[in-house]
Design an enzyme around this catalytic site. Structure first.
Site, short mmCIF file in Angstrom:
data_model
loop_
_atom_site.label_atom_id
_atom_site.label_comp_id
_atom_site.label_asym_id
_atom_site.label_seq_id
_atom_site.Cartn_x
_atom_site.Cartn_y
_atom_site.Cartn_z
N GLY A 156 0.85 -1.19 0.00
CA GLY A 156 0.00 0.00 0.00
C GLY A 156 0.88 1.24 0.00
O GLY A 156 2.04 1.19 -0.38
N THR A 235 5.51 -2.37 11.81
CA THR A 235 4.94 -1.06 12.15
C THR A 235 3.47 -1.01 11.75
O THR A 235 2.89 0.07 11.62
CB THR A 235 5.70 0.09 11.43
OG1 THR A 235 5.69 -0.18 10.02
CG2 THR A 235 7.12 0.23 11.92
N SER A 236 2.86 -2.19 11.53
CA SER A 236 1.47 -2.20 11.04
C SER A 236 0.51 -2.37 12.22
O SER A 236 0.09 -1.36 12.82
CB SER A 236 1.29 -3.29 9.98
OG SER A 236 1.53 -4.58 10.51
N GLU A 266 -1.46 -3.70 23.63
CA GLU A 266 -0.81 -2.40 23.84
C GLU A 266 -1.53 -1.62 24.94
O GLU A 266 -2.73 -1.41 24.84
CB GLU A 266 -0.82 -1.59 22.55
CG GLU A 266 -0.02 -2.25 21.45
CD GLU A 266 -0.06 -1.48 20.14
OE1 GLU A 266 -0.60 -0.36 20.09
OE2 GLU A 266 0.47 -2.01 19.14
N HIS A 285 4.34 2.21 19.68
CA HIS A 285 3.36 2.62 18.65
C HIS A 285 3.56 4.10 18.27
O HIS A 285 2.65 4.93 18.47
CB HIS A 285 1.93 2.36 19.14
CG HIS A 285 0.95 2.21 18.01
ND1 HIS A 285 -0.08 1.32 18.01
CD2 HIS A 285 0.85 2.87 16.83
CE1 HIS A 285 -0.78 1.43 16.90
NE2 HIS A 285 -0.24 2.38 16.16
C1 8YV Z 1 -2.31 5.92 15.53
C2 8YV Z 1 -1.90 4.35 13.76
O1 8YV Z 1 -3.41 6.42 14.89
O2 8YV Z 1 -2.57 5.63 11.90
C3 8YV Z 1 -2.63 4.57 12.49
O3 8YV Z 1 -3.30 3.62 12.05
O4 8YV Z 1 -1.81 3.28 14.24
C4 8YV Z 1 -1.31 5.49 14.49
O5 8YV Z 1 -0.96 6.54 13.68
C5 8YV Z 1 -1.76 6.88 16.46
O6 8YV Z 1 -0.95 6.15 17.29
C6 8YV Z 1 -2.82 7.62 17.24
O7 8YV Z 1 -3.72 6.73 17.84
#
Ligand code: 8YV
Length: 324
Positions: A156, A235-236, A266, A285
């Site tokens: 993506g 990082t997903s 988490e 995160h």
């Molecule tokens: C969180 C994320 O939104 O964009 C995403 O899907 O996992 C992060 O950017 C951010 O930690 C705020 O909740």
């Protein structure tokens, strides 16, 4: 006399200028970002719009409590916390914040890659603790990323940028997704079936969203395909990896290291075995956690919220069919 302005409930802190934009056409109510689901359900009863991150599962329980709700404006690109199908049934528009965080997440992937490949944390600790001054044995040598193979799972927006950046570093790149045709605009890269990608890669980076298909996509069988010197970067979303199987692979030396921005739970429980592993680099995160990116996410979420409440198409709607 009733106030005609729609009610926007905001479940995370916003900059004054963003609040002012909302207040120009809405009543604004704050809900604590740390609110429990029960508190949220009570707080949204009269809401026309809800702006929220992805910490709480937002589905039928919330929608049923908020009969006037027209828009759920998520702050985040991942929307696995939202029941989009249930929202669609109720005619509620759901939006996320894609694109604005792509480069920040890609930055973190490279940061994690270099932290592992050059043992940055171990080396920093070696200096700070006086090891260097006392000529103690230094941490292990690192490895060159140039010439190594990066396997990107999920081609993506973020996977594409990570691929392009890895190529600029002189890495060979492979990719896998549920589709096998390289998407338009993606950098040239070689497609592999997942198991082949895992076998051939020195570094694997996960960029799929979390859905029933990607849940525990990387389990014991997949980890067994990886090379013992390989590194897994995630990082997903945590549940894309079977974390128990990952801990076993790392403990057994069947995988050299992992770098995780996301975990199955988490924050993790204090006795989560992953916390004790020296070859697991863990960060909390922070993929999108820069001042600029987080602001851009909040700003886009506000635009989505206000668009729906004023009858306009929101910029990044996940279920545009409800707008017809
Ligand atoms: C969180 C994320 O939104 O964009 C995403 O899907 O996992 C992060 O950017 C951010 O930690 C705020 O909740």
């Amino acid at each position: 006399m009733t106030n005609e302005k729609p009610l926007a409930c905001i479940c995370l802190p916003l900059e004054p200028e963003l609040e002012a934009r909302i207040e120009a056409s809405c009543r604004l109510e704050h809900i604590s970002w740390a609110a429990s689901l029960d508190v949220l359900v009570e707080a949204v009863r009269d809401a026309d719009g809800l702006l929220i991150g992805n910490r709480l599962p937002i589905g039928e329980e919330v929608f049923a409590a908020a009969p006037k709700l027209r828009v759920l404006a998520g702050v985040g690109v991942g929307y696995d916390a939202f029941d989009v199908a249930a929202a669609t049934k109720r005619g509620i528009a759901v939006s996320n914040t894609p694109d604005v965080l792509t480069h920040a997440v890609a930055d973190l992937v490279l940061g994690l890659l270099f932290a592992v490949s050059r043992s940055l944390l171990e080396n920093a600790e070696y200096v700070r603790s006086g090891g260097w001054s006392h000529a103690a044995r230094p941490p292990r040598l690192g490895f060159d990323v140039r010439g190594r193979t990066l396997g990107v799972v999920g081609m993506g927006r973020i996977g594409r940028v990570v691929t392009a950046r890895a190529q600029a570093l002189g890495m060979r790149t492979l990719w896998n997704d549920v589709f096998s045709e390289l998407p338009a605009g993606a950098p040239q890269s070689d497609y592999r079936e997942l198991t082949e990608l895992l076998r051939e890669s020195d570094v694997v980076s996960l960029h799929t969203d979390l859905n029933p298909t990607s849940h525990q996509l990387i389990s014991a069988d997949e980890l067994a395909c990886m090379q013992p010197h390989a590194v897994l970067i995630n990082t997903s979303r945590g549940p894309v990896v079977d974390q128990t199987a990952l801990v076993e692979a790392l403990e057994a030396g069947r995988l050299a290291a992992c770098a995780l921005d996301v975990l199955e739970q988490e924050p993790p429980a204090a006795d989560d075995p992953i916390l004790a592993l020296p070859n697991a680099l863990l960060v909390p995160h922070i993929g999108s956690a820069t001042e600029q990116t987080r602001y851009a996410m909040r700003e886009l979420a506000v635009r989505n919220l206000l668009a729906v409440l004023s009858g306009e198409p929101p910029p990044t709607c996940l279920n545009p069919e409800v707008l017809d």
